[in-house]
Design a protein around this motif. Structure first.
Motif, mmCIF file in Angstrom:
data_model
loop_
_atom_site.group_PDB
_atom_site.id
_atom_site.type_symbol
_atom_site.label_atom_id
_atom_site.label_comp_id
_atom_site.label_asym_id
_atom_site.label_seq_id
_atom_site.Cartn_x
_atom_site.Cartn_y
_atom_site.Cartn_z
ATOM 1 N N ALA A 1 -0.505 5.274 6.009
ATOM 2 C CA ALA A 1 -1.330 4.523 6.949
ATOM 3 C C ALA A 1 -2.755 4.364 6.447
ATOM 4 C CB ALA A 1 -1.323 5.200 8.318
ATOM 5 N N PHE A 2 -3.287 5.399 5.809
ATOM 6 C CA PHE A 2 -4.661 5.303 5.328
ATOM 7 C C PHE A 2 -4.777 4.308 4.190
ATOM 8 C CE2 PHE A 2 -8.383 6.563 2.826
ATOM 9 C CZ PHE A 2 -9.360 6.473 3.816
ATOM 10 N N ARG A 3 -3.817 4.330 3.264
ATOM 11 C CA ARG A 3 -3.846 3.349 2.182
ATOM 12 C C ARG A 3 -3.620 1.936 2.720
ATOM 13 N NH1 ARG A 3 -0.923 2.868 -1.897
ATOM 14 N NH2 ARG A 3 -2.553 2.592 -3.445
ATOM 15 N N ALA A 4 -2.807 1.809 3.771
ATOM 16 C CA ALA A 4 -2.633 0.496 4.395
ATOM 17 C C ALA A 4 -3.954 -0.004 4.960
ATOM 18 C CB ALA A 4 -1.570 0.577 5.478
ATOM 19 N N TYR A 5 -4.720 0.908 5.544
ATOM 20 C CA TYR A 5 -6.059 0.545 6.024
ATOM 21 C C TYR A 5 -6.940 0.090 4.862
ATOM 22 C CZ TYR A 5 -10.972 1.390 7.034
ATOM 23 O OH TYR A 5 -12.329 1.255 7.124
ATOM 24 N N GLN A 6 -6.900 0.816 3.753
ATOM 25 C CA GLN A 6 -7.704 0.420 2.600
ATOM 26 C C GLN A 6 -7.307 -0.971 2.105
ATOM 27 O OE1 GLN A 6 -6.772 4.087 0.301
ATOM 28 N NE2 GLN A 6 -8.982 4.284 0.031
ATOM 29 N N GLN A 7 -6.002 -1.224 2.054
ATOM 30 C CA GLN A 7 -5.513 -2.530 1.605
ATOM 31 C C GLN A 7 -5.964 -3.637 2.552
ATOM 32 O OE1 GLN A 7 -2.702 -3.610 -1.073
ATOM 33 N NE2 GLN A 7 -4.281 -5.112 -0.603
ATOM 34 N N SER B 1 0.807 -1.221 0.000
ATOM 35 C CA SER B 1 0.000 0.000 0.000
ATOM 36 C C SER B 1 0.836 1.265 0.000
ATOM 37 C CB SER B 1 -0.925 0.011 1.220
ATOM 38 O OG SER B 1 -0.177 -0.108 2.424
ATOM 39 N N ALA B 2 2.140 1.140 -0.061
ATOM 40 C CA ALA B 2 3.030 2.302 0.003
ATOM 41 C C ALA B 2 2.828 3.238 -1.190
ATOM 42 C CB ALA B 2 4.486 1.847 0.058
ATOM 43 N N ASP B 3 3.060 4.531 -0.956
ATOM 44 C CA ASP B 3 3.015 5.525 -2.042
ATOM 45 C C ASP B 3 4.268 5.438 -2.899
ATOM 46 O OD1 ASP B 3 0.579 6.929 -1.757
ATOM 47 O OD2 ASP B 3 1.370 8.081 -0.063
ATOM 48 N N LYS B 4 4.076 5.509 -4.225
ATOM 49 C CA LYS B 4 5.186 5.571 -5.179
ATOM 50 C C LYS B 4 5.081 6.789 -6.073
ATOM 51 C CE LYS B 4 6.155 0.609 -5.836
ATOM 52 N NZ LYS B 4 5.180 0.074 -4.865
ATOM 53 N N ILE B 5 3.974 6.845 -6.824
ATOM 54 C CA ILE B 5 3.769 7.948 -7.767
ATOM 55 C C ILE B 5 2.373 8.526 -7.557
ATOM 56 C CG2 ILE B 5 5.369 7.094 -9.514
ATOM 57 C CD1 ILE B 5 2.961 5.937 -11.027
ATOM 58 N N GLN B 6 2.241 9.816 -7.685
ATOM 59 C CA GLN B 6 0.965 10.467 -7.423
ATOM 60 C C GLN B 6 -0.059 10.101 -8.480
ATOM 61 O OE1 GLN B 6 1.209 14.663 -6.835
ATOM 62 N NE2 GLN B 6 -0.924 14.881 -6.222
ATOM 63 N N ASP B 7 -1.230 9.746 -8.019
ATOM 64 C CA ASP B 7 -2.328 9.440 -8.929
ATOM 65 C C ASP B 7 -2.825 10.736 -9.567
ATOM 66 O OD1 ASP B 7 -4.495 7.015 -9.362
ATOM 67 O OD2 ASP B 7 -5.430 8.998 -9.470
#
Length: 572
Positions: free
Chosen positions: A407-413, A356-362
């Motif tokens: 952390a929020f994307r980790a929650y989504q995952q 869920s880590a950030d790499k490139i901005q959507d």
């Protein structure tokens, strides 16, 4: 030589008085001397902090409708010293800014007013700080902290003993342990020591991860002058740190050690891991992050020491959510998908955090999986400009691993739930399962273990994927380290050691749903030296796809447990 701890030089000597100190690229500023502007409220300050939207975006999970602060979840901390506990130590008699659950000296209760350390206090405050205007990542979590002390000889046995003792707290239910310290390789007693995964403390971590089901999060200092043991572990997560760029944490700080790319100066195994294996799994905010001092005042400091606890405490947020779901899923005997006790496994947490880590901005169209920012290395290159993006044998970027903790994307995952390869799976999810190989006994015919674990598992996505969208998938499993248990008590004791039984190799593939030959895969992660495989690849055309996990090479046991997390974009 004295063991080094990951702290800024002279910080502990001047912590309790206001200062502005700059040296070697680090900056430490006592926030108690800085007044917030009249137009900047407490909430604005929090959102711009490492815990807020400018950092790992954990504050969003504290608020409704999520209401996640790590309640009843136990996490741990091991360092040379320990934070102060209210009611035990004079250093914190005037405040309860860091509400610890228990403190220890190695494997015994802490001595009053002994081994209290400002560095350990700072690290703990990031995890569970409860100061008005500066909340920790998981202020509701139970934090158990042990001071390993400074023995006259090298300290790895005592540090292992301390880690084991913390892992056994809370009835043996500690979900993650933070290591914001380490041992210098030059102090390791092995002849000609290398970063090959076989220092006692490194083996201890890999053993404890499996035995105690706890995720170790390690401050990722390698390189000349670094605190490199136990950053050569396989089963934990090593964390480097980022600094703000235009107000947002998203660029690798130049002070990070362990990046040998382009310099040609590093000696393999001394300044970096032996061979092609890379050290860093994740990055997190660590430059000029807000901390709580022993006297309750706010201060700031920089380093991997302060990046790692962001990851450790995020585990507490996720596990609070997981336990909430389990209370519903497990009302009847046994638990049913999508929530089983696999949600508590260390491998699952590692896979979820990495994937869920950030790499490139959507761009706003969701094709880059909704990622919040582009993470840049020291040379301003993004993940997709690195060799990890182009080379199937390199699952990790040398500087940033898979990207920055969100952390929020980790929650989504994680909240998407667990799904079995026995049926089609949704666009986002995770799983814990096994793969196996054919075994040959002495004087016996080959025995196929497929009844217990097939050679590969295929996760067929139930909906077609959108052309141009990215697929992110992360596979993790454990190196097998066993305790040489001289007294057969099932626990590590001083003077005991470990046996490295090696690492089986699993591989990861993105394939068209109807293909069965891995040679036809669209992309893959096929490192033969890592315990992680990771792929981040665009979908070439709208259609049906699957993710395959395959047992590639047996080194120890013929059946290998693993955790897998995936995130895709179904067609519109």
């Amino acid at each position: 030589m004295r063991r080094q701890v990951l702290r800024q030089p002279a910080l502990s000597q001047h912590l309790l008085r206001p200062l502005t100190w700059v040296a070697g690229g680090f900056s430490t500023i006592a926030l108690s001397t800085i007044a917030l502007s009249a137009t900047a409220g407490t909430n604005d300050f929090l959102q711009s902090s490492s815990v807020g939207a400018a950092g790992i975006d954990a504050l969003r999970l504290h608020a409704p409708p999520y209401n996640l602060i790590g309640r009843k979840i136990a996490i741990g901390q091991v360092e040379i010293g320990r934070p102060g506990q209210f009611g035990v130590d004079k250093a914190v008699t005037q405040n309860q800014a860091v509400p610890l659950t228990r403190v220890f000296f190695r494997d015994a209760p802490a001595r009053i007013n002994t081994n209290v350390d400002s560095h350990a206090q700072h690290v703990a405050s990031i995890m569970i700080g409860a100061v008005k205007g500066l909340r920790g990542v998981a202020p509701g979590a139970r934090l158990y902290s042990s001071a390993a002390g400074t023995p006259k000889r090298y300290g790895q046995p005592e540090e292992c003993l301390s880690a084991q003792y913390i892992a056994e707290q809370n009835g043996g239910d500690v979900r993650a342990i933070n290591f914001s310290f380490g041992e210098a390789l030059r102090q390791d007693p092995r002849p000609n020591p290398l970063l090959d995964g076989n220092a006692l403390l490194t083996q201890c971590i890999d053993w404890s991860t499996r035995i105690h089901n706890v995720l170790y999060v390690v401050a990722g200092n390698q390189g000349k002058g670094g605190i490199s043991i136990p950053t050569d572990n396989f089963n934990g997560i090593n964390v480097a740190f980022t600094t703000r760029l235009e107000g947002i944490f998203r660029k690798l700080d130049f002070a990070n050690l362990g990046d040998a790319s382009g310099s040609g100066a590093a000696i393999a195994g001394i300044e970096t891991n032996v061979g092609a294996r890379r050290a860093i799994g994740l990055v997190a905010p660590g430059n000029d992050v807000s901390l709580v001092a022993l006297n309750g005042n706010l201060t700031t400091s920089s380093g991997t020491s302060f990046a790692a606890p962001h990851v450790t405490a995020t585990v507490a947020l996720l596990q609070e959510y997981g336990d909430r779901q389990l209370r519903v899923s497990c009302k009847q005997p046994g638990c049913s998908l999508p929530w089983t006790l696999d949600a508590r496994r260390a491998q699952v947490m590692k896979a979820v955090l990495l994937n869920s880590a950030d790499k490139i901005q959507d761009a706003g169209d969701g094709l880059a999986l909704g990622m919040s920012r582009t993470i840049l290395d020291k040379n301003n290159r993004s993940w997709v400009e690195s060799d990890a993006y182009r080379d199937r044998s390199l699952p990790l970027n040398t500087q940033m691993g898979v990207g920055q903790l969100n952390a929020f994307r980790a929650y989504q995952q994680f909240s998407a739930g667990q799904y079995s390869p026995e049926t089609t799976v949704p666009a986002i999810g995770w799983d814990y399962r096994t793969v196996g190989v054919t075994v040959q006994g002495e004087g016996m015919k080959a025995k196929n273990v497929e009844a217990e674990a097939p050679l590969f598992q295929d996760y067929v996505l139930e909906k077609p994927l959108q052309k141009g969208s990215y697929v992110s998938a992360t596979l993790v499993w454990h190196r097998l380290v066993e305790l040489v248990d001289k007294n057969n008590n099932g626990e590590f004791d001083l003077e005991e050691s470990f046996r490295d039984r090696g690492l089986n190799t699993l591989t990861l593939y993105l394939m068209r749903a109807d293909d069965n030959d891995i040679k036809q895969s669209l992309w893959s992660s096929i490192s033969d030296v890592d315990s992680v495989q990771h792929l981040f690849h665009p979908v070439p055309s709208t259609g049906r796809y699957k993710i395959r996990v395959q047992f590639h090479r047996q080194v120890n046991n013929p059946i290998q447990p693993y955790a897998l997390a995936w995130w895709t974009v179904p067609t519109r």
